[in-house]
Design a protein around this motif. Structure first.
Motif, PDB file in Angstrom:
ATOM      1  N   LEU A  15     -23.741  13.863 -82.627  1.00  0.00           N
ATOM      2  CA  LEU A  15     -24.280  14.501 -81.428  1.00  0.00           C
ATOM      3  C   LEU A  15     -23.573  15.843 -81.270  1.00  0.00           C
ATOM      4  N   GLU A  16     -24.359  16.919 -81.328  1.00  0.00           N
ATOM      5  CA  GLU A  16     -23.806  18.269 -81.146  1.00  0.00           C
ATOM      6  C   GLU A  16     -23.923  18.646 -79.678  1.00  0.00           C
ATOM      7  N   MET A  17     -22.863  19.214 -79.147  1.00  0.00           N
ATOM      8  CA  MET A  17     -22.843  19.559 -77.724  1.00  0.00           C
ATOM      9  C   MET A  17     -22.229  20.933 -77.498  1.00  0.00           C
ATOM     10  N   THR A  31     -28.625  18.297 -70.937  1.00  0.00           N
ATOM     11  CA  THR A  31     -28.929  19.316 -71.948  1.00  0.00           C
ATOM     12  C   THR A  31     -29.073  20.650 -71.208  1.00  0.00           C
ATOM     13  N   ALA A  32     -29.257  21.744 -71.971  1.00  0.00           N
ATOM     14  CA  ALA A  32     -29.667  23.002 -71.343  1.00  0.00           C
ATOM     15  C   ALA A  32     -31.014  22.755 -70.678  1.00  0.00           C
ATOM     16  N   PRO A  33     -31.334  23.502 -69.602  1.00  0.00           N
ATOM     17  CA  PRO A  33     -32.687  23.366 -69.052  1.00  0.00           C
ATOM     18  C   PRO A  33     -33.706  23.785 -70.105  1.00  0.00           C
ATOM     19  N   ALA A  42     -25.788  18.434 -74.322  1.00  0.00           N
ATOM     20  CA  ALA A  42     -26.142  18.041 -75.695  1.00  0.00           C
ATOM     21  C   ALA A  42     -27.161  19.027 -76.257  1.00  0.00           C
ATOM     22  N   ASN A  43     -27.019  19.379 -77.525  1.00  0.00           N
ATOM     23  CA  ASN A  43     -27.973  20.289 -78.157  1.00  0.00           C
ATOM     24  C   ASN A  43     -28.831  19.571 -79.190  1.00  0.00           C
ATOM     25  N   GLU A  44     -28.220  18.715 -79.989  1.00  0.00           N
ATOM     26  CA  GLU A  44     -28.980  18.137 -81.098  1.00  0.00           C
ATOM     27  C   GLU A  44     -28.414  16.789 -81.523  1.00  0.00           C
ATOM     28  N   SER A  96     -32.814  33.463 -72.658  1.00  0.00           N
ATOM     29  CA  SER A  96     -33.190  32.109 -73.075  1.00  0.00           C
ATOM     30  C   SER A  96     -33.477  32.120 -74.579  1.00  0.00           C
ATOM     31  N   VAL A  97     -33.663  30.931 -75.118  1.00  0.00           N
ATOM     32  CA  VAL A  97     -33.832  30.808 -76.569  1.00  0.00           C
ATOM     33  C   VAL A  97     -35.154  30.101 -76.844  1.00  0.00           C
ATOM     34  N   LEU A  98     -36.024  30.759 -77.626  1.00  0.00           N
ATOM     35  CA  LEU A  98     -37.309  30.170 -78.005  1.00  0.00           C
ATOM     36  C   LEU A  98     -37.142  29.552 -79.386  1.00  0.00           C
ATOM     37  N   GLU A 137     -35.488  27.165 -74.200  1.00  0.00           N
ATOM     38  CA  GLU A 137     -34.255  26.598 -73.637  1.00  0.00           C
ATOM     39  C   GLU A 137     -33.493  27.686 -72.901  1.00  0.00           C
ATOM     40  N   GLY A 138     -32.941  27.341 -71.760  1.00  0.00           N
ATOM     41  CA  GLY A 138     -32.058  28.285 -71.079  1.00  0.00           C
ATOM     42  C   GLY A 138     -30.870  28.583 -71.985  1.00  0.00           C
ATOM     43  N   PHE A 139     -30.439  29.842 -72.001  1.00  0.00           N
ATOM     44  CA  PHE A 139     -29.295  30.207 -72.838  1.00  0.00           C
ATOM     45  C   PHE A 139     -28.025  29.626 -72.213  1.00  0.00           C
ATOM     46  N   VAL A 140     -27.218  28.970 -73.038  1.00  0.00           N
ATOM     47  CA  VAL A 140     -25.962  28.389 -72.559  1.00  0.00           C
ATOM     48  C   VAL A 140     -24.822  29.329 -72.942  1.00  0.00           C
ATOM     49  N   ASP A 141     -24.136  29.816 -71.936  1.00  0.00           N
ATOM     50  CA  ASP A 141     -22.997  30.707 -72.200  1.00  0.00           C
ATOM     51  C   ASP A 141     -21.787  29.803 -72.450  1.00  0.00           C
ATOM     52  N   CYS A 198     -17.301  26.678 -76.147  1.00  0.00           N
ATOM     53  CA  CYS A 198     -17.219  26.269 -77.558  1.00  0.00           C
ATOM     54  C   CYS A 198     -18.280  25.225 -77.856  1.00  0.00           C
ATOM     55  N   GLU A 199     -18.436  24.936 -79.145  1.00  0.00           N
ATOM     56  CA  GLU A 199     -19.382  23.910 -79.569  1.00  0.00           C
ATOM     57  C   GLU A 199     -18.589  22.765 -80.186  1.00  0.00           C
ATOM     58  N   ILE A 200     -19.004  21.541 -79.858  1.00  0.00           N
ATOM     59  CA  ILE A 200     -18.312  20.369 -80.393  1.00  0.00           C
ATOM     60  C   ILE A 200     -19.336  19.372 -80.932  1.00  0.00           C
ATOM     61  N   ASP A 237     -38.024  16.237 -83.471  1.00  0.00           N
ATOM     62  CA  ASP A 237     -38.812  17.008 -82.520  1.00  0.00           C
ATOM     63  C   ASP A 237     -37.958  17.312 -81.290  1.00  0.00           C
ATOM     64  N   ARG A 238     -37.695  18.597 -81.047  1.00  0.00           N
ATOM     65  CA  ARG A 238     -36.774  18.952 -79.960  1.00  0.00           C
ATOM     66  C   ARG A 238     -37.266  18.504 -78.586  1.00  0.00           C
ATOM     67  N   VAL A 239     -38.605  18.428 -78.409  1.00  0.00           N
ATOM     68  CA  VAL A 239     -39.121  17.997 -77.103  1.00  0.00           C
ATOM     69  C   VAL A 239     -38.877  16.493 -76.910  1.00  0.00           C
TER      70      VAL A 239
HETATM   71  P1  AMP Z   1     -29.782  24.650 -83.190  1.00  0.00           P
HETATM   72  O1  AMP Z   1     -30.726  25.039 -84.294  1.00  0.00           O
HETATM   73  O2  AMP Z   1     -30.434  24.160 -81.950  1.00  0.00           O
HETATM   74  O3  AMP Z   1     -28.695  23.730 -83.677  1.00  0.00           O
HETATM   75  O4  AMP Z   1     -29.020  25.997 -82.796  1.00  0.00           O
HETATM   76  C1  AMP Z   1     -28.203  26.693 -83.706  1.00  0.00           C
HETATM   77  C2  AMP Z   1     -27.134  27.457 -82.956  1.00  0.00           C
HETATM   78  O5  AMP Z   1     -27.735  28.423 -82.071  1.00  0.00           O
HETATM   79  C3  AMP Z   1     -26.278  26.574 -82.050  1.00  0.00           C
HETATM   80  O6  AMP Z   1     -25.232  25.999 -82.780  1.00  0.00           O
HETATM   81  C4  AMP Z   1     -25.796  27.599 -81.030  1.00  0.00           C
HETATM   82  O7  AMP Z   1     -24.721  28.368 -81.546  1.00  0.00           O
HETATM   83  C5  AMP Z   1     -27.004  28.503 -80.857  1.00  0.00           C
HETATM   84  N1  AMP Z   1     -27.845  28.003 -79.749  1.00  0.00           N
HETATM   85  C6  AMP Z   1     -28.862  27.132 -79.860  1.00  0.00           C
HETATM   86  N2  AMP Z   1     -29.414  26.853 -78.658  1.00  0.00           N
HETATM   87  C7  AMP Z   1     -28.732  27.567 -77.744  1.00  0.00           C
HETATM   88  C8  AMP Z   1     -28.813  27.718 -76.317  1.00  0.00           C
HETATM   89  N3  AMP Z   1     -29.738  27.072 -75.593  1.00  0.00           N
HETATM   90  N4  AMP Z   1     -27.913  28.536 -75.729  1.00  0.00           N
HETATM   91  C9  AMP Z   1     -26.977  29.197 -76.451  1.00  0.00           C
HETATM   92  N5  AMP Z   1     -26.863  29.113 -77.792  1.00  0.00           N
HETATM   93  C10 AMP Z   1     -27.724  28.319 -78.452  1.00  0.00           C
END
Ligand code: AMP
Length: 371
Positions: free
Chosen positions: A251-253, A118-120, A263-265, A141-143, A179-183, A186-188, A103-105
């Motif tokens: 941990l994906e960031m 994390t992103a806001p 951190a994203n996931e 932003s990303v829904l 989620e606020g869009f993160v510019d 790179c992703e690690i 659950d992302r929340v």
């Molecule tokens: P997720 O399903 O959260 O792993 O997102 C899949 C991909 O979408 C990520 O690997 C990013 O490339 C992109 N992404 C997800 N969330 C964001 C965000 N808040 N800002 C920018 N790109 C995002």
């Protein structure tokens, strides 16, 4: 500590289960796969399998009774099923860890509470909630759906306010998060294992590049400043420690252009970004996963080589299989799936380089035979 001959139960039957099962076999264990699909990638290489739905309580009960420990390669098992398994056998990682990662929340609440940025973000319960969240976070932003999203599924990019309504209509009535869009630059990701005795080991952070929202390439180690790598490792270990993890997680960031980490996931299982460890490390992520859940000692997650991993997705990538086999230096891994549907992960290959010798942009394309 499980002795050789013990049975490890793995819920989920895809490639992560397959490679975990192969690591388990090398340590002398038998594997029992629980998968709704018959004869999948994991069942093909395992001693036992149960073919049943994740909501079939009778089948889950029988499965738990037939194994010594339960783990996952697929974390979206319904909560009641998890509790049932946990009432019968040790489930590692435990149900609480899976609930957070489902659950992302809950996940972002946990991450922020322990000081991992994390992103806001804001939860979205209805259309009015989306308007409020947009007022708070702005555009772009990303829904996203809070649950069951992967590889870019269950999410929509909002660039202008006109994007909001159709995105909401498509994703609701599922619970959502904005989620606020993160510019990002790179992703690690960082993969950490934590043993029954609390020992923590982590692989070096890697860079992940996506194509059509699906992982395409992993570069190990990530070509980033040492301070950034050290901070990424610190955050991943902090997450594993605070979850009291027994098992392995990724941990994906995001790395922002000014070097911050968001951190994203959390993925509490072996991860696609760790497939390079099969060939570049004395003990792969799959071996560390099995060792941690079986109560074995954890060796350090060291790397004897740099590596690049290329995913093979769908029929297009699989058309290159014979060429991969014929190319010295490419190490192929096939997942045993019969049908190469578009977007389906079919296999991957690794290429090793001497430590410190990971090529730059041009050299990587050349080394991996990328058109
Ligand atoms: P997720 O399903 O959260 O792993 O997102 C899949 C991909 O979408 C990520 O690997 C990013 O490339 C992109 N992404 C997800 N969330 C964001 C965000 N808040 N800002 C920018 N790109 C995002």
């Amino acid at each position: 500590m499980l002795s050789p001959g013990a049975v490890i139960g793995i819920v989920g039957g895809g490639q992560l289960g397959r490679m975990s099962a192969m690591a388990a076999a090398r340590l002398g264990y038998l594997v029992h796969i629980y998968d709704p699909e018959p004869n999948g990638p994991a069942a093909q290489v395992s001693a036992y399998s149960t073919v049943a739905d994740y909501t079939n309580h009778a089948a889950l009960r029988q499965f738990a009774e037939a194994v010594d420990v339960v783990t996952f390669e697929f974390e979206n098992v319904p909560a009641e099923g998890l509790d049932l398994l946990a009432s019968l056998k040790p489930v590692r990682p435990g149900p609480d860890v899976l609930r957070i990662s489902q659950d992302r929340v809950l996940e972002k609440t946990f991450l922020n509470r322990i000081g991992v940025p994390t992103a806001p973000w804001a939860p979205v319960e209805d259309a009015a909630g989306l308007a409020a969240a947009l007022g708070q976070l702005g555009l772009p932003s990303v829904l996203k759906t809070t649950r069951l999203g992967y590889d870019g599924k269950g999410q929509a990019m909002l660039r202008t306010s006109a994007d909001a309504e159709p995105a909401f209509a498509r994703l609701a009535p599922k619970p959502l998060i904005l989620e606020g869009f993160v510019d990002f630059a790179c992703e690690i990701s960082v993969i950490v294992a934590r043993g029954v005795d609390g020992t923590l080991v982590s692989f070096d952070p890697v860079e992940n590049r996506h194509k059509n929202h699906i992982l395409d390439l992993t570069l190990a180690p990530a070509p980033l400043p040492l301070e950034t790598l050290a901070e990424a490792t610190r955050l991943a270990r902090l997450v594993a420690e605070n979850l009291q993890l027994i098992g392995l997680l990724a941990l994906e960031m995001f790395v922002t252009s000014d070097g911050r980490l968001l951190a994203n996931e959390i993925a509490p299982r072996p991860h696609n970004s760790g497939h390079w460890t099969l060939d570049a490390c004395p003990a792969s992520q799959f071996e560390l996963h099995i060792r941690s859940i079986a109560g074995l000692p954890l060796p350090p997650a060291t790397r004897h080589s740099d590596a690049a991993m290329k995913n093979l997705v769908g029929p297009e990538d699989m058309a290159t299989w014979n060429a991969i086999l014929a190319t010295p230096g490419l190490i192929p891994h096939h997942y045993g799936k019969s049908e190469a549907r578009p977007g389906r992960k079919m296999g991957h290959y690794n290429r090793l380089f001497p430590k410190g010798g990971l090529p730059g942009e041009f050299g990587i394309s050349e080394a991996l035979m990328l058109g």
